[in-house]
Design an enzyme around this catalytic site. Structure first.
Site, PDB file in Angstrom:
ATOM      1  N   ARG A  68       0.801  -1.212   0.000  1.00  0.00           N
ATOM      2  CA  ARG A  68       0.000   0.000   0.000  1.00  0.00           C
ATOM      3  C   ARG A  68       0.842   1.274   0.000  1.00  0.00           C
ATOM      4  O   ARG A  68       0.616   2.189  -0.794  1.00  0.00           O
ATOM      5  CB  ARG A  68      -0.898   0.050   1.243  1.00  0.00           C
ATOM      6  CG  ARG A  68      -2.308  -0.420   1.027  1.00  0.00           C
ATOM      7  CD  ARG A  68      -2.871  -0.936   2.318  1.00  0.00           C
ATOM      8  NE  ARG A  68      -2.079  -2.097   2.690  1.00  0.00           N
ATOM      9  CZ  ARG A  68      -2.242  -3.298   2.138  1.00  0.00           C
ATOM     10  NH1 ARG A  68      -3.162  -3.502   1.245  1.00  0.00           N
ATOM     11  NH2 ARG A  68      -1.483  -4.306   2.497  1.00  0.00           N
ATOM     12  N   THR A  69       1.759   1.357   0.928  1.00  0.00           N
ATOM     13  CA  THR A  69       2.479   2.615   1.096  1.00  0.00           C
ATOM     14  C   THR A  69       3.318   2.922  -0.140  1.00  0.00           C
ATOM     15  O   THR A  69       3.223   4.010  -0.711  1.00  0.00           O
ATOM     16  CB  THR A  69       3.354   2.570   2.364  1.00  0.00           C
ATOM     17  OG1 THR A  69       2.534   2.200   3.467  1.00  0.00           O
ATOM     18  CG2 THR A  69       3.982   3.925   2.638  1.00  0.00           C
ATOM     19  N   LYS A  97      26.510  -4.290  -0.284  1.00  0.00           N
ATOM     20  CA  LYS A  97      27.979  -4.213  -0.278  1.00  0.00           C
ATOM     21  C   LYS A  97      28.493  -3.538   0.991  1.00  0.00           C
ATOM     22  O   LYS A  97      29.666  -3.243   1.103  1.00  0.00           O
ATOM     23  CB  LYS A  97      28.471  -3.433  -1.499  1.00  0.00           C
ATOM     24  CG  LYS A  97      27.969  -3.958  -2.840  1.00  0.00           C
ATOM     25  CD  LYS A  97      28.438  -3.055  -3.992  1.00  0.00           C
ATOM     26  CE  LYS A  97      27.697  -3.351  -5.287  1.00  0.00           C
ATOM     27  NZ  LYS A  97      27.911  -2.302  -6.305  1.00  0.00           N
ATOM     28  N   ARG A 118      11.192   3.886   3.858  1.00  0.00           N
ATOM     29  CA  ARG A 118      10.727   2.943   4.888  1.00  0.00           C
ATOM     30  C   ARG A 118      11.915   2.113   5.332  1.00  0.00           C
ATOM     31  O   ARG A 118      12.677   1.606   4.497  1.00  0.00           O
ATOM     32  CB  ARG A 118       9.642   2.024   4.335  1.00  0.00           C
ATOM     33  CG  ARG A 118       9.409   0.794   5.240  1.00  0.00           C
ATOM     34  CD  ARG A 118       8.185   0.037   4.884  1.00  0.00           C
ATOM     35  NE  ARG A 118       7.006   0.821   5.157  1.00  0.00           N
ATOM     36  CZ  ARG A 118       5.758   0.360   5.070  1.00  0.00           C
ATOM     37  NH1 ARG A 118       5.548  -0.888   4.698  1.00  0.00           N
ATOM     38  NH2 ARG A 118       4.732   1.126   5.326  1.00  0.00           N
ATOM     39  N   HIS A 146       4.432   6.178  11.536  1.00  0.00           N
ATOM     40  CA  HIS A 146       4.072   6.078  10.121  1.00  0.00           C
ATOM     41  C   HIS A 146       3.119   7.252   9.876  1.00  0.00           C
ATOM     42  O   HIS A 146       1.915   7.082   9.694  1.00  0.00           O
ATOM     43  CB  HIS A 146       3.383   4.731   9.883  1.00  0.00           C
ATOM     44  CG  HIS A 146       3.209   4.371   8.437  1.00  0.00           C
ATOM     45  ND1 HIS A 146       3.487   5.236   7.404  1.00  0.00           N
ATOM     46  CD2 HIS A 146       2.772   3.221   7.854  1.00  0.00           C
ATOM     47  CE1 HIS A 146       3.229   4.621   6.263  1.00  0.00           C
ATOM     48  NE2 HIS A 146       2.795   3.424   6.500  1.00  0.00           N
TER      49      HIS A 146
END
Lengths: 321, 321, 321
Positions: A68-69, A97, A118, A146
């Site tokens: 969704r986000t 890396k 995120r 959030h």
């Protein structure tokens, strides 16, 4: 050559042009209302705003899985005329890396006009803010916050109930690790609604959220009584018990089946109440309820698209006519 | 607020505006011909159609790996002026957190104008159709169907042989698990060509496809005789023995090297025959054949771009001038 | 139907329209200077060039992880008005089903106007060139070359030092497996600067690079003396000891901590020297140095965006006004 952003310390006193969104605490009542208004305005004039962000590039850096986000941010940016770069898992980036988040951010800030991030670490959003020359939007930092989800939840409630005042709002389930309820609690504390924090003992609302509400003289009630509280509520905000937040899977097994909404519990719910959920759900709302007119959690995903358009436009443009 | 689509049951009787593409069975002779014509028309006027889908967003939800299908859909949508969101593996989505396909679809339908989905489960495309408020295109559901591949194959045959009638068409290799040959057989059953199903016993054409052809009084021949049949064919449609479709790897080992096209077999092939393959190939066509003028499988990938432009435009626009 | 490209053998004598970029050896002094000029020109007129590549599609095929290279190519193409398809790891493509690189390239060449490829195999870029009908840009082939990185490094040096002549340039660290230093050495050999190859014995500059420089009568010095050489240098080009290039991890452990730049070493560095690094870094530049005005490796990432815009535009357009 490098784009410069305004002083971070003036953030909460300014409009959002060229600013970061790190925490729901940046939003007072006036700001929440302003974004709700703007989201509805853009929705009502889609055609007009379809080239608003033409020539702009958004970087979506998702170190954790998301449907969704990420997709609603990318969709919002695309519908406003912009273009998107980024990654949906760290495995295909230089993080593999051994690159630090700070170095990744300093780099990507040179390739985009805005960064949406995120990350599983709580400190990630603030760290990104510190090292970026372009605005940062926190799209979930560990189990802390959030904020854009909280804002879309406010839009959903306002759109469906007509107000954010005078409501009995129940936040239910995992209030300890669930980052969306932390942000939503902060945002709702700007309004005159009653908050009910309903959870098993192990998953009570975090102290730092409760302390913050107390400082604002905000009323909330805490309870483990799910069924007993249901009949009072105008807004029932369910959350998933997030397996990935538990170190100890035995602890998870103990609580995962508490606080489930089935047709039986729905009989206790007011006729004009609304059921929301940040999604994904696993089993905490049974699928039979999806067709109940009070179930609004899929409509709520559309509010995500609307709110994210408003936020992206506000940050990237000085004025929106 | 949510976009509504037309009644699904009227699908096959209507034009394709706002419709789903789930199965090749939706396409009669007239529809196949119409899409071939449209694909060629768009190809001949690329510049003119380069903004046809401006302002539109396509979601590409690929739960299984893909190169050709995903990239040609994304390329087609981009060349027509639209923008793309999505994922190329489920691992970076909320499926990882236990979300159902139905919930993912209901969500993404709020973020895009059309959804293209590939999934390992046969029921996935129909399920998506059931839960989506925007049109769904099946880009491969398990081993059942891959209708847009069948349509691009028809375009390739028509473009290269000038007709879809009066041809001897051999579908060769894995006719049991190969979804592309199922869709192609359905589409070709609308035309007066002779179908040869050439496979080892273990990988015979599925009964449901054969039953469907018999109901339409369509002639087909089944045989295990690869070399003996080759000289008859105008179209040689090779397929990969798909390891990932076998539960039992011993069974795979038994059949994987049957039905291989090498320069030796090419001596048996008509001078004006064409070799097609949905790709990827592993060893069923030896690379020495790539430079043979009858080898058309790479040109065929370009027909994929052409056909997908036509399909996307037809679903998203009421009229295309 | 398929787009054709010009004869490869005339490459180095022509302008870059419709050409591949495989090796830094394709660039003589005049060409490097031309691209630096073009990069600066586009940077100075961003708005004017924001629709230069409208209607074009770039395929980014990254078989190896990348942050800077992939995102800056995608950003560059987007800012110039084009659209991007591709993948950031081979796992979600048909390579997983056993497809060869040649087949992948032949396919994708039908879906895009240009292909940018990174691959762990040295031969990958040339192979791609051989099988593609559209221009190929080598974005890193094994430990051999990374020509667009070398070009952006030249732009960074020119932008920050005002010239590419008369400088003492130190390439430091892993000169054996580090593909960026191979490309940079070839490019700098067109100018009158002194090259210092500073590395542990095990990671000396590859013979084929040194032989190529000798053929051009180009002077370079090889040394293992890091601290002793530092005071001479105008450009300090640090590289990461790449763990993923070592078969033998014991060998890696022996050399990983040699050639580290800390505040102590910075005292030996000229006041007007610049520190560059292709990034990602692990521990070879300590973070305390990031705020030193001589540290230019993050600014250098922006030169990547600038140079890649110039390269993409030059390959895809006959003329840029």
């Amino acid at each position: 050559m490098v784009k410069k952003k305004c002083n971070l310390y003036t953030l909460v006193h300014m409009e959002f042009y060229n600013q970061d969104i790190i925490s729901a605490k940046q939003f007072d009542r006036e700001k929440v209302e302003k974004f709700i208004k703007l989201a509805k305005k853009i929705e009502a004039n889609k055609e007009k705003y379809s080239t608003l962000l033409k020539g702009k590039v958004m970087a979506a850096l998702f170190f954790e899985p998301s449907t969704r986000t990420r997709l609603s941010f990318e969709s919002a940016f695309s519908y406003l005329g912009g273009k998107v770069i980024g990654f949906s898992s760290a495995g295909s980036s230089s993080v593999k890396k051994g690159e630090t988040l700070a170095d990744t951010i300093r780099t990507v800030a040179n390739y985009a006009d805005i960064i949406v991030i995120r990350h599983s670490k709580e400190g990630a959003a603030k760290l990104a803010q510190q090292f970026s020359d372009v605005p940062i939007i926190n799209a979930g930092n560990g189990s802390q916050e959030h904020p854009t989800q909280g804002l879309l939840d406010c839009l959903a409630i306002h759109d469906l109930k007509g107000t954010l005042d005078g409501l009995n709002v129940g936040l239910i389930g995992d209030l300890k690790y669930g980052r969306t309820v932390h942000s939503l609690a902060h945002l709702l504390s700007n309004f005159n609604s009653n908050l009910y924090f309903i959870s098993p003992d192990l998953l009570q609302m975090q102290y730092r959220v409760k302390d913050s509400l107390r400082l604002k003289n905000n009323n909330f009630k805490e309870t483990t009584q799910f069924k007993e509280t249901l009949p009072l509520l105008d807004v029932i905000y369910m959350t998933r018990i997030q397996k990935e937040r538990f170190g100890d899977l035995e602890e998870y097994d103990k609580v995962k089946n508490a606080f489930i909404l089935t047709p039986k519990e729905m009989k206790l719910v007011k006729d004009d109440a609304i059921i929301l959920h940040p999604l994904p759900r696993v089993n905490e709302i049974s699928p039979e309820i999806d067709s109940d007119p009070r179930a609004k959690y899929f409509e709520q995903t559309y509010h995500g698209l609307m709110m994210r358009k408003a936020l992206l436009a506000s940050i990237l443009l000085k004025e929106i006519e």
